[in-house]
Design a protein around this motif. Structure first.
Motif, mmCIF file in Angstrom:
data_model
loop_
_atom_site.group_PDB
_atom_site.id
_atom_site.type_symbol
_atom_site.label_atom_id
_atom_site.label_comp_id
_atom_site.label_asym_id
_atom_site.label_seq_id
_atom_site.Cartn_x
_atom_site.Cartn_y
_atom_site.Cartn_z
ATOM 1 N N GLU A 163 -21.963 -11.893 -2.126
ATOM 2 C CA GLU A 163 -21.480 -11.179 -0.937
ATOM 3 C C GLU A 163 -20.081 -10.669 -1.247
ATOM 4 O OE1 GLU A 163 -23.109 -10.392 1.671
ATOM 5 O OE2 GLU A 163 -24.914 -11.606 1.362
ATOM 6 N N PRO A 164 -19.963 -9.620 -2.074
ATOM 7 C CA PRO A 164 -18.646 -9.201 -2.573
ATOM 8 C C PRO A 164 -17.666 -8.740 -1.511
ATOM 9 C CG PRO A 164 -20.429 -7.882 -3.547
ATOM 10 C CD PRO A 164 -21.062 -8.829 -2.619
ATOM 11 N N SER A 165 -18.142 -8.518 -0.294
ATOM 12 C CA SER A 165 -17.211 -8.155 0.776
ATOM 13 C C SER A 165 -16.421 -9.358 1.262
ATOM 14 C CB SER A 165 -17.971 -7.527 1.946
ATOM 15 O OG SER A 165 -18.934 -8.427 2.466
ATOM 16 N N ASN A 166 -16.780 -10.550 0.795
ATOM 17 C CA ASN A 166 -16.070 -11.780 1.156
ATOM 18 C C ASN A 166 -15.407 -12.382 -0.081
ATOM 19 O OD1 ASN A 166 -17.014 -11.672 3.851
ATOM 20 N ND2 ASN A 166 -18.931 -12.649 3.237
ATOM 21 N N LYS A 414 -9.247 4.581 -8.117
ATOM 22 C CA LYS A 414 -7.862 4.380 -7.692
ATOM 23 C C LYS A 414 -6.951 4.918 -8.791
ATOM 24 C CE LYS A 414 -8.811 0.173 -4.996
ATOM 25 N NZ LYS A 414 -8.514 -1.278 -4.878
ATOM 26 N N ILE A 415 -5.997 5.722 -8.399
ATOM 27 C CA ILE A 415 -5.175 6.420 -9.389
ATOM 28 C C ILE A 415 -3.698 6.269 -9.060
ATOM 29 C CG2 ILE A 415 -4.633 8.677 -10.408
ATOM 30 C CD1 ILE A 415 -7.542 9.490 -9.680
ATOM 31 N N TYR A 417 -1.158 4.279 -8.057
ATOM 32 C CA TYR A 417 -0.484 3.186 -7.359
ATOM 33 C C TYR A 417 -1.217 2.886 -6.056
ATOM 34 C CZ TYR A 417 1.301 7.439 -5.179
ATOM 35 O OH TYR A 417 1.392 8.665 -4.583
ATOM 36 N N PRO A 418 -0.987 1.725 -5.467
ATOM 37 C CA PRO A 418 -1.676 1.361 -4.225
ATOM 38 C C PRO A 418 -1.231 2.232 -3.051
ATOM 39 C CG PRO A 418 -0.648 -0.565 -5.273
ATOM 40 C CD PRO A 418 -0.108 0.646 -5.958
ATOM 41 N N ASP A 419 -2.108 2.381 -2.081
ATOM 42 C CA ASP A 419 -1.736 3.086 -0.849
ATOM 43 C C ASP A 419 -0.801 2.234 0.005
ATOM 44 O OD1 ASP A 419 -3.298 5.318 -1.474
ATOM 45 O OD2 ASP A 419 -5.093 4.419 -0.585
ATOM 46 N N LYS A 420 -0.939 0.918 -0.124
ATOM 47 C CA LYS A 420 -0.081 -0.009 0.619
ATOM 48 C C LYS A 420 0.564 -0.965 -0.373
ATOM 49 C CE LYS A 420 -0.119 -3.529 4.271
ATOM 50 N NZ LYS A 420 -0.970 -4.313 5.220
ATOM 51 N N TRP A 421 1.891 -1.071 -0.309
ATOM 52 C CA TRP A 421 2.622 -1.910 -1.254
ATOM 53 C C TRP A 421 2.734 -3.345 -0.731
ATOM 54 C CZ3 TRP A 421 3.690 0.290 -5.826
ATOM 55 C CH2 TRP A 421 3.760 1.696 -5.887
ATOM 56 N N PRO A 456 -12.385 -11.501 4.567
ATOM 57 C CA PRO A 456 -13.004 -10.260 4.077
ATOM 58 C C PRO A 456 -12.154 -9.657 2.964
ATOM 59 C CG PRO A 456 -12.876 -10.268 6.475
ATOM 60 C CD PRO A 456 -12.048 -11.422 5.997
ATOM 61 N N VAL A 457 -12.798 -9.051 1.989
ATOM 62 C CA VAL A 457 -12.071 -8.494 0.856
ATOM 63 C C VAL A 457 -11.174 -7.335 1.298
ATOM 64 C CG1 VAL A 457 -13.848 -6.806 0.191
ATOM 65 C CG2 VAL A 457 -12.312 -7.747 -1.545
ATOM 66 N N ASP A 458 -9.997 -7.266 0.729
ATOM 67 C CA ASP A 458 -9.080 -6.156 0.957
ATOM 68 C C ASP A 458 -9.232 -5.197 -0.216
ATOM 69 O OD1 ASP A 458 -7.031 -4.381 1.281
ATOM 70 O OD2 ASP A 458 -5.418 -5.860 1.336
ATOM 71 N N ARG A 459 -9.907 -4.086 0.004
ATOM 72 C CA ARG A 459 -10.194 -3.152 -1.080
ATOM 73 C C ARG A 459 -8.968 -2.354 -1.513
ATOM 74 N NH1 ARG A 459 -15.417 -2.274 -2.575
ATOM 75 N NH2 ARG A 459 -16.976 -3.474 -1.433
ATOM 76 N N GLY A 460 -7.871 -2.513 -0.811
ATOM 77 C CA GLY A 460 -6.655 -1.818 -1.194
ATOM 78 C C GLY A 460 -5.833 -2.544 -2.241
#
Length: 675
Positions: A163-166, A414-415, A417-421, A456-460
């Motif tokens: 369950e990769p979303s977790n 993803k290219i 740098y992160p959208d959220k630091w 839940p996974v944070d995809r960011g």
């Protein structure tokens, strides 16, 4: 789920600004790097940039060297400029400037580090010395885990295979001071020698920490004995590449039954993690840890844990400790002749522990938005090329093709740098207390990871810092990631013709996409679940094609008697082979609708494409480093990453008019074609 047909129908050919499209104004490959005396069809690795290697010997502080590694070191020089500026400012507490500047300044205070010696570790060493019971041992193990000293296991958060979303807790085998199990258990002379050198290294470190010679030698024997037993219970490198071999999801109560000597309830509480299902990657290793908790005297555990702490901390302590660590890890195992300058080492440590704070400053200054935009267009074309490749396979059924295209459609690129630091503002960094700052940054990193467990996974989130000169694929999140640090020459340039960018970073993009379909990635479905999506017949055909690659790389020697293990490098070699093929296809896609591209500096565009790959991957490596790679690295050495895939490509053979029988043309019966 996005429809793969509509997704790829919507992909467009690279729409680069008109100024960039003027190819005659852009540069091609590095002509001065090419060895004109070498035959491109005989040894393309030598042809592509043998002259550069001859004129640019490996620096004393490096185990390998090429334009790529030189660019990586140049990035660190830029980071040093940033850090010297932040260290000279009186920035607000908790700002990225204060955090990075004070950390760097503290690291640079070599005189204070030498004055303190091992004293910064004394509180922890005292707690280790006062251990009397198995419960005491476990409390210290938990405390060391909290600062990123993972021994004898590592407790981390990662997506659930099913369950990769977790995110769930994952327990990994750890706590070995040499690179892998073979160094402890194999009888070859090189491993026997390594064990002798390791004993000497451990003993010297204990002496530097204040013990006498006899006690230190005895301590080294204890360390080697305990680590050897743990190593015997560890999986070999090839087995570790099989995700199913490390997939052992269990309940918390089953974990307790597996290792009854360890109080997991107390451990979880100290880590601030709620009990829930988890994955134990190597149950036999954990059983051995459990046995040693019952059988080994507490005095042995004291010695082992003292060593683990000392080994992890040494690079951040006094110069003699750091020098001895270098002597074993870098000089003996990798062949480096001298340490990097302290400033460079401090840059690397700051990047390692405060990476997104430093990375934010880096991308603001050195990564223009236009570079990200061009990379995004290249990724689109690479995905379209992979889609066309899958559609055209004659060995795969329509049923499996549909699922492969579905997986490709869900890729998340993803290219830069992160959208959220990450917010490091609460980390107590003090330029006058360097070891304490290291501990604080380590604690932040550990807690930042543990806080994801049972969530839940944070995809960011990113697994590399923005200045890193590398890339990766995560099968659980089905994402391909390209930090800003790799997006510079020789990998990528806004001033390079398409052929060069597609031949360098384009192959890297293709390589990472292909990891979703290599022998490991192919076991994960479009949702990132460890779940078979192949028909039985297609899977057998795919595995047979992989066996061709295994045999090819089994026959690549770095020196007499030492050759690659084809099964160990299978995934990376499939990635290089497929990456080169689909990057070439993507290059052709990028040229659709444009006037035919002419020669550049005497080379056709196709030749430029392949030379770019040879120049990007053109590492010279020290013999010690090459041996270490062949032993445990899933990547082949650079030479075979160049000639291995290209010798299977008809497009390469046509570009350089290579005749049948040439070394760079594999015979038809040995030709490998996976994707």
């Amino acid at each position: 789920m996005r429809n793969p047909v509509t997704t790829f129908a919507a992909l467009v050919v690279c729409s680069i600004p008109a100024a960039v499209l003027a190819q005659d104004q852009l540069h091609g490959v590095e002509l001065g790097d090419i060895d004109r005396k070498a035959d491109a069809c005989g040894d393309f690795f030598e042809f592509a940039n043998g002259k550069w290697r001859a004129e640019n010997p490996i620096p004393a502080s490096m185990p390998r060297w090429s334009r790529r590694w030189a660019a990586g070191e140049a990035s660190k020089d830029r980071l040093q400029t940033i850090l010297e500026a932040t260290a000279a400012t009186n920035a607000p507490r908790g700002s990225v400037e204060q955090l990075t500047g004070d950390f760097y300044a503290g690291c640079m205070d070599e005189a204070r580090a030498n004055e303190l010696g091992v004293k910064p570790l004394q509180p922890l060493l005292t707690r280790i010395e006062r251990m009397k019971t198995a419960q005491d041992v476990q409390r210290v193990i938990a405390e060391l885990q909290s600062i990123g000293v993972y021994a004898p296991f590592a407790f981390l958060g990662e997506s659930d295979n099913h369950e990769p979303s977790n995110v769930i807790a994952q327990i990994y085998a750890a706590g070995l001071g040499m690179p892998d199990r073979d160094y402890y258990v194999k009888d070859e002379d090189r491993f026997k020698e390594a064990r002798v050198r390791y004993l000497d290294h451990v003993s010297k470190m204990f002496v530097l920490a204040g013990a006498n010679e006899k006690t230190s030698q005895q301590a080294a024997q204890t360390v080697l004995r305990m680590e050897t037993e743990l190593a015997r219970a560890s999986l070999e490198n090839v087995a570790l590449r099989d995700p199913r071999a490390t997939d052992h999801k269990m309940s918390f109560s089953q974990l307790q039954q597996l290792t009854p000597q360890f109080d997991w309830k107390a451990f979880y509480a100290s880590m601030g993690v709620g009990t829930a299902d988890l994955n134990v990657t190597q149950p036999k290793f954990m059983e051995e840890m459990n046995r040693q908790l019952a059988a080994a005297p507490v005095t042995d555990w004291k010695t082992y844990l003292e060593w683990q702490l000392l080994s992890a901390a040494a690079p951040s302590l006094s110069d003699p400790l750091a020098q001895e660590t270098f002597a074993f890890r870098d000089a003996y195992l990798e062949g480096a002749k001298e340490r990097k300058p302290r400033a460079k080492r401090c840059v690397e440590t700051t990047d390692s522990l405060l990476g997104e704070a430093l990375g934010k400053l880096y991308v603001e200054k050195y990564f223009p938005p236009a570079a990200k935009g061009r990379m995004q267009e290249m990724v689109k074309n690479l995905r379209l090329a992979m889609s066309e490749t899958i559609d055209g396979l004659d060995w795969m059924s329509a049923t499996t093709k549909q699922k492969a295209l579905k997986k490709l459609a869900t890729f998340d690129p993803k290219i830069g740098y992160p959208d959220k630091w990450k917010d490091y503002s609460a980390v107590p960094i003090d330029r006058n207390a360097y070891w304490e700052s290291v501990v604080a940054a380590r604690q932040f990193g550990v807690k930042d990871n543990l806080d994801t467990i049972n969530q839940p996974v944070d995809r960011g989130r990113w697994g590399m810092t923005p200045p890193t000169s590398d890339a990766y694929y995560n099968p659980l999140l089905n994402e391909i990631v390209f930090p800003a640090g790799i997006l510079q020459p020789p990998a990528f340039s806004m001033d390079a013709i398409d052929a060069v960018n597609y031949g360098a970073i384009g192959v890297v993009i293709g390589h990472e996409i292909s990891h979703g379909f290599d022998d490991q990635g192919a076991q994960y479905d479009a949702q990132g679940r460890l779940k078979n999506w192949w028909t039985d017949e297609d899977l057998k055909k795919f595995q047979a094609r992989g066996e061709c690659v295994v045999k090819q790389f089994d026959n690549y020697f770095i020196e007499p008697g030492i050759h690659h293990n084809g099964k160990l490098v299978l995934g990376e070699s499939i990635g290089d082979l497929a990456g080169a093929r689909i990057a070439y296809r993507a290059f052709k896609i990028s040229q659709r609708g444009k006037p035919p591209a002419g020669d550049v500096d005497g080379f056709t565009q196709d030749q430029q494409f392949f030379i770019a790959w040879g120049q990007f991957r053109g590492d010279a490596a020290r013999p010690e480093f090459a041996r270490k790679m062949v032993q445990g690295d899933p990547h082949p050495v650079a030479k075979y990453r160049v000639i291995g895939p290209l010798s299977n490509l008809p497009e390469f053979q046509q570009a350089f008019a290579c005749k049948a029988g040439s070394p760079m043309v594999r015979p038809p019966e040995q030709h490998c074609d996976v994707w």
